[in-house]
Design an enzyme around this catalytic site. Structure first.
Site, PDB file in Angstrom:
ATOM      1  N   CYS A 186      50.398  34.505  34.635  1.00 15.10           N
ATOM      2  CA  CYS A 186      49.293  35.089  33.851  1.00 15.10           C
ATOM      3  C   CYS A 186      49.830  35.862  32.649  1.00 15.10           C
ATOM      4  CB  CYS A 186      48.405  35.982  34.703  1.00 15.10           C
ATOM      5  SG  CYS A 186      47.677  35.148  36.104  1.00 15.10           S
TER       6      CYS A 186
ATOM      7  N   LYS B 242      48.397  45.551  45.682  1.00 15.36           N
ATOM      8  CA  LYS B 242      49.842  45.486  45.388  1.00 15.36           C
ATOM      9  C   LYS B 242      50.566  46.691  45.993  1.00 15.36           C
ATOM     10  CE  LYS B 242      49.047  43.196  40.928  1.00 15.36           C
ATOM     11  NZ  LYS B 242      49.297  41.788  41.182  1.00 15.36           N
TER      12      LYS B 242
ATOM     13  N   ASP C 126      48.284  49.858  31.812  1.00 15.85           N
ATOM     14  CA  ASP C 126      48.137  48.915  32.920  1.00 15.85           C
ATOM     15  C   ASP C 126      49.258  49.232  33.908  1.00 15.85           C
ATOM     16  OD1 ASP C 126      48.446  46.828  34.657  1.00 15.85           O
ATOM     17  OD2 ASP C 126      48.305  45.243  33.157  1.00 15.85           O
TER      18      ASP C 126
ATOM     19  N   HIS D  52      50.037  41.128  30.751  1.00 20.01           N
ATOM     20  CA  HIS D  52      49.321  40.202  31.637  1.00 20.01           C
ATOM     21  C   HIS D  52      48.003  39.829  30.949  1.00 20.01           C
ATOM     22  CE1 HIS D  52      46.880  39.192  35.233  1.00 20.01           C
ATOM     23  NE2 HIS D  52      48.018  38.989  35.860  1.00 20.01           N
TER      24      HIS D  52
ATOM     25  N   GLN E   6      51.865  47.107  38.078  1.00 21.32           N
ATOM     26  CA  GLN E   6      53.200  46.858  38.639  1.00 21.32           C
ATOM     27  C   GLN E   6      54.036  48.129  38.730  1.00 21.32           C
ATOM     28  OE1 GLN E   6      53.674  44.276  40.152  1.00 21.32           O
ATOM     29  NE2 GLN E   6      52.274  42.804  39.249  1.00 21.32           N
TER      30      GLN E   6
HETATM   31  N1  C6P Z   1      49.658  40.216  38.523  1.00 26.71           N
HETATM   32  C1  C6P Z   1      51.223  38.620  39.453  1.00 26.71           C
HETATM   33  O1  C6P Z   1      51.531  37.735  40.243  1.00 26.71           O
HETATM   34  P1  C6P Z   1      44.533  42.380  39.631  1.00 26.71           P
HETATM   35  O2  C6P Z   1      44.488  40.903  39.793  1.00 26.71           O
HETATM   36  O3  C6P Z   1      43.339  42.905  38.887  1.00 26.71           O
HETATM   37  O4  C6P Z   1      44.809  43.123  40.887  1.00 26.71           O
HETATM   38  O5  C6P Z   1      45.835  42.684  38.717  1.00 26.71           O
HETATM   39  C2  C6P Z   1      45.968  42.079  37.470  1.00 26.71           C
HETATM   40  C3  C6P Z   1      47.273  42.455  36.847  1.00 26.71           C
HETATM   41  C4  C6P Z   1      47.258  43.278  35.736  1.00 26.71           C
HETATM   42  N2  C6P Z   1      48.394  43.673  35.148  1.00 26.71           N
HETATM   43  C5  C6P Z   1      49.595  43.289  35.616  1.00 26.71           C
HETATM   44  C6  C6P Z   1      50.822  43.790  34.931  1.00 26.71           C
HETATM   45  C7  C6P Z   1      49.669  42.442  36.716  1.00 26.71           C
HETATM   46  O6  C6P Z   1      50.871  42.058  37.165  1.00 26.71           O
HETATM   47  C8  C6P Z   1      48.486  41.996  37.338  1.00 26.71           C
HETATM   48  C9  C6P Z   1      48.528  41.049  38.500  1.00 26.71           C
HETATM   49  C10 C6P Z   1      49.893  39.323  39.637  1.00 26.71           C
HETATM   50  O7  C6P Z   1      51.958  38.970  38.539  1.00 26.71           O
HETATM   51  C11 C6P Z   1      48.787  38.352  39.880  1.00 26.71           C
HETATM   52  S1  C6P Z   1      48.437  37.357  38.486  1.00 26.71           S
END
Ligand code: C6P
Length: 407
Positions: free
Chosen positions: A365, A227, A201, A124, A204
């Site tokens: 993203c 999430k 990270d 991401h 997910q």
């Molecule tokens: N992906 C998606 O629709 P935040 O925004 O900080 O809570 O998470 C960012 C993030 C980081 N790593 C991974 C693997 C992610 O999937 C995400 C967030 C969402 O896929 C929103 S872009």
């Protein structure tokens, strides 16, 4: 019979599922972007605002002490959820993005020009751009692990990328586009053998897979509350104690200091060294309620149920002519990304929306991954504990209708 026989009881915990979109019952299949929130989490927010709103770690008065206790209990709750040795290793951040930025900024200060880090093509942007900012500051070298046709990491290339200058690997536990569950323990063990630290990270993974940071021997592990049925605006960075202690603060301000004077300032102990300013103590307590909610059902049961939905949906999607699924790893989390030949993902998403079905479309993203897959974007459907097979059936019927309208 399903592993979650009382699904209607679970659905009743989520008031939003009663609403309609364009006159049709909402079918929410965008859980990878953010999951919906059960009553108990909203009640925890309400309770914090109505009964003990006061700044934490500062006041001698009763409300401040109660607010502080709620926040520190939440930290212990998170530590228990991920099996951290100590709650001092749990840092509250605004989310995964801020957690990774903290590592890149602060651990990054310890890197030297010419040092190397390893990322993967399935990251991401949150796990790419902070390292690019570091590269601009420190002149480090970024290397990238490619994927194979099934959407798994090319582990042979991963092994081959290490040199004596490799200092850090930063990798997602689960891809937000492919659903691939990466072999994270193996990735960590290889990096440790080569003397590199690993930042995971877990955005997910944490909503679906039991995370044991101690067993994984993770150096850093980042994830987001929103999430995981929790409130927005709060997340976690777990860190190995010796690393966190060696790292400089990320931001300066109140909370993170030992003593301040114009001749020099000292830092607070962990975890407060990394929590400058008034923290989000309300959402910390609400996140703790979300973790209680997950545990009340059982993460393993949630995952098994979501896997049923994944298999059920995948089998039906594969029947649709011209539909291509990205990501066929043997172990996936409950999401499917796809395109249909000759149809723009955005158009499919728009039509599904008009039928009450929320999916995500676009690059998610993850633009470098889109380039590797040779597409501009995909449609992505993703599942959570409150989704049902009936919703999948409605989605498939709607998708077939949308495809025939747009073909
Ligand atoms: N992906 C998606 O629709 P935040 O925004 O900080 O809570 O998470 C960012 C993030 C980081 N790593 C991974 C693997 C992610 O999937 C995400 C967030 C969402 O896929 C929103 S872009």
């Amino acid at each position: 019979m399903s592993v979650l026989p009382d699904i209607e009881k679970i659905r009743a915990d989520f008031p939003i599922l009663e609403r309609k979109v364009y006159g049709r019952p909402l079918i929410y299949f965008d859980n990878t972007a953010t999951s919906q929130t059960p009553r108990c989490v909203v009640s925890a927010v309400e309770e914090a605002y109505y009964s003990r709103k006061a700044n934490v770690h500062r006041g001698v008065h009763c409300l401040s002490q109660e607010a502080t206790d709620a926040m520190e209990n939440a930290r212990r709750r998170v530590a228990r959820f991920i099996n951290a040795e100590s709650e001092t290793q749990v840092i509250f951040t605004r989310g995964t993005t801020e957690a990774i930025n903290l590592v890149a900024s602060s651990y990054g200060e310890l890197l030297e020009p010419g040092d190397e880090i390893i990322l993967t093509v399935m990251e991401h942007h949150s796990n790419i751009v902070p390292w690019q900012l570091l590269k601009a500051r420190k002149d480090i070298i970024i290397k990238v692990v490619p994927i194979k046709d099934d959407g798994t990491l090319d582990m042979a290339v991963y092994r081959a990328l290490f040199t004596e200058r490799t200092r850090l690997v930063s990798v997602c536990h689960v891809s937000n586009v492919l659903g691939t569950v990466n072999p994270i323990k193996e990735i960590i063990d290889i990096a440790h053998d080569r003397g590199a630290v690993v930042c995971v990270d877990g955005a997910q993974a944490a909503p679906h897979i039991k995370i044991d940071v101690t067993a994984l021997e993770a150096d850093f592990y980042a994830f987001s509350s929103h999430k995981m049925y929790g409130p927005t605006g709060i997340g976690i960075l777990y860190g190995r104690k010796s690393l966190l202690e060696a790292m400089p603060p990320y931001q300066g301000g109140g909370e993170m200091i030992g003593h301040v004077s114009f001749s020099g300032t000292t830092w607070a102990e962990l975890p407060f060294k990394f929590e400058a300013g008034t923290p989000d103590y309300v959402d910390a307590a609400a996140f703790s309620a979300a973790l209680d909610y997950i545990d009340s059902i059982g993460l393993e049961k949630i995952d098994a149920y979501e896997q049923e939905l994944l298999e059920y949906a995948t089998a039906q999607l594969e029947e649709i002519p011209g539909l291509r699924i990205f990501g066929h790893a043997p172990h996936k989390c409950a999401l499917v990304s796809f395109v249909v030949d000759g149809i723009h993902p955005y158009d499919l998403g728009m039509l599904l929306d008009k039928l009450g079905i929320a999916v995500r479309t676009g690059h998610h993203c993850a633009q470098p991954l889109m380039q590797a897959l040779g597409v501009e974007g995909t449609v992505r459907a993703s599942w959570a504990v409150y989704n049902t097979r009936e919703e999948v059936d409605t989605f498939i019927t709607a998708l077939r209708r949308a495809v025939s309208m747009l073909s």
